[in-house]
Design a protein around this motif. Structure first.
Motif: not given
Length: 542
Positions: A518-529
């Motif tokens: 599903q492409g959710t292996s890492k929380p995308h809202f926690f991207e460092k940028k």
């Protein structure tokens, strides 16, 4: 008694100094230790000796940026490696193989097939037991795949291999998260995860995918009252989240982690202090110096290998010339033997020719005598004529045989002369080969000399345009490395997928596979940028 008490106080003082200096936590198998209390007054095992663990309390967001010194990087590498092998951090099988190859490179250096023969990893613990049990693969098959990846890391130094290990590990779902059992206001048992990026709420059976998350820059404050925690987000319309924990000691630990991680979160988004800038500059100079030293060693190694190849070529040529000289000596010896044999045959033929000539002369004499005495009757005369004819025929044959023997003797003399000429040519060729074997001084290989290049470095860069170009270049290199790493992981996964035992998959394996699909292996809202612009402060109310 006094000496025992002094020893205890001295040991406790040493622990506190070490903890403050390295920003670590001191813990036993049961709990962390408080620096303000005596060790023996806290909850420690009663058996002797007591085992203490010095561990990093706060995990970095970006290991490559924050781990400046090599010793810090090495100790953190050992801690993360231990957590992965003990399955405190969930790691996919293909990533486990790649991490194991970097760990092997960090320990053994460059792969050498003459040294690292099959079985050299037999005693090493490199993969989590969960990964080993998940596939129908022998220890030799695992070692073969790890060694194949290990051979591709040639040219890296130990600290570079450890850094590559940490860069892969920091992208794992459970990296740097401390889990605590909590209960929300409805009485539901949950897990609280505290890491460098914020707070996460998990279900008890799923430590990989959080139900909800609170980044540090989106939290207004955290209230703590006895056993109850309250998280107030920035948005006024967002509901307040409250939870309870079971023990006061756990509450204090959660509070300490929140304060420390938030402080580091804000500090990372400010300009580095002068001391940190100096440390990074020194580390950069040290890395540049090591890189130059490594390049110099590589050049010296290359020149040494070229010198060894030249020496091997000269030795090969010398052996070739020696073989040619040996063959020439054998040919000369055979020529001498052939010449001696032909000379002996010529002498024998010459003696036979002399003997035949002597017999021919005797036959001629006998014929004359017969002619002188042929005064008898007609019958006797006819008989004598017949005998004389026979003798003449015999004499003619003997003359022909003598001429033939003479010609054969001449031919043998010519063969003898040719053999002696061949012998002279062989001797002349042997002298030429001998003269070529002894190289003149001018053709000796020159001594190789290596010179150290005196290089000076200027690490000051005030040109913003050039800095932007460097950042863009690093970004492109990072994207290329990330693409290569993903391809490598996909290739490893494809190789071992057919040997997987589906019935042995753990619940976390199943959750990880679903998150990957599903492409959710890492929380995308926690991207460092997204968080780089966060400047919100966190108010801690005790």
């Amino acid at each position: 008694m006094a000496s025992s008490l002094a020893a205890k106080m001295g040991f406790h003082s040493l622990l506190r100094k070490q903890a403050r200096h390295f920003n670590v936590r001191i813990s036993t198998m049961e709990s962390d230790l408080e620096f303000s209390c005596e060790v023996l007054e806290q909850e420690v095992p009663k058996e002797e000796p007591i085992t203490l663990y010095f561990l990093a309390r706060f995990y970095p967001e970006d290991v490559e940026e924050e781990l400046v010194q090599d010793i810090t990087q090495h100790l953190f590498f050992l801690q993360v490696k231990k957590k992965i092998l003990e399955e405190e951090i969930h790691c996919p099988p293909e990533a486990s193989v790649l991490l194991a190859s970097y760990a092997v490179h960090a320990e053994y250096g460059d792969y050498d097939p003459n040294v690292h023969k099959p079985g050299f990893l037999a005693e090493q613990e490199l993969l989590p037991k969960r990964v080993i049990n998940l596939y129908q693969m022998t220890a030799e098959m695992w070692e073969e795949r790890i060694t194949a990846c290990y051979a591709e890391h040639r040219g890296r130094m130990r600290n570079e291999a450890e850094m590559e290990y940490l860069k892969i590990a920091q992208d794992l779902d459970m990296y740097g998260i401390n889990y605590f059992s909590i209960r929300n206001k409805k009485g539901t048992d949950l897990l609280l995860g505290v890491d460098a990026l914020g707070l996460h709420i998990y279900e008890l059976d799923n430590k990989l995918t959080p139900k909800c998350s609170f980044p540090w820059n989106e939290i207004r404050n955290i209230s703590y009252n006895d056993k109850e925690f309250t998280i107030k987000p920035l948005g006024k319309k967002t509901n307040v989240f409250k939870f309870n924990s079971s023990r006061l000691r756990v509450n204090k630990l959660i509070l300490q982690l929140c304060i420390g991680n938030h402080d580091l979160f804000m500090r990372r988004r400010r300009v580095d202090p002068l001391e940190v800038q100096q440390m990074k500059a020194q580390a950069k100079e040290e890395r540049a110096r090591k890189q130059l030293e490594r390049q110099r060693l590589q050049r010296e190694k290359q020149l040494r290998e070229e010198a060894e190849r030249a020496r091997d070529e000269l030795e090969r040529r010398l052996h070739q010339l020696q073989d040619e000289a040996h063959m020439a000596n054998e040919a000369l010896l055979r020529s001498e033997q052939t010449a001696d044999l032909l000379a002996e045959k010529a002498q024998i033929a010459e003696e036979e020719a002399k003997l035949l000539a002597q017999k021919a002369a005797e036959a001629e004499t006998e014929m004359q005598r017969i002619k002188m005495t042929a005064i008898r009757g007609r019958e006797e005369r006819q008989l004598m004529e017949q005998k004389m004819l026979e003798i003449e025929m015999l004499a003619l044959k003997m003359v022909e045989e003598s001429e033939r023997r003479s010609k054969e003797a001449e031919q043998l003399k010519q063969d003898l002369q040719e053999a002696r000429d061949s012998e002279r040519r062989a001797k002349h060729k042997l002298l030429e080969i001998t003269s070529r074997t002894a190289l003149p001084p001018g053709n000796m290989p020159q001594n190789l000399s290596f010179s150290r290049e005196n290089l000076s470095f200027d690490f000051k860069d005030t040109d913003m345009k050039r800095l932007s170009m460097e950042i863009e270049k690093e970004k492109v290199e990072y994207m290329e490395k990330s693409k290569h790493l993903q391809e490598q992981l996909n290739e490893l996964k494809t190789e071992i997928e057919s040997l997987k035992l589906k019935e042995r998959e753990t619940p976390m394996d199943i959750i990880h596979n679903q998150n990957t699909e599903q492409g959710t292996s890492k929380p995308h809202f926690f991207e460092k940028k997204k968080w780089c612009n966060g400047r919100k402060s966190l108010v801690i109310i005790d």
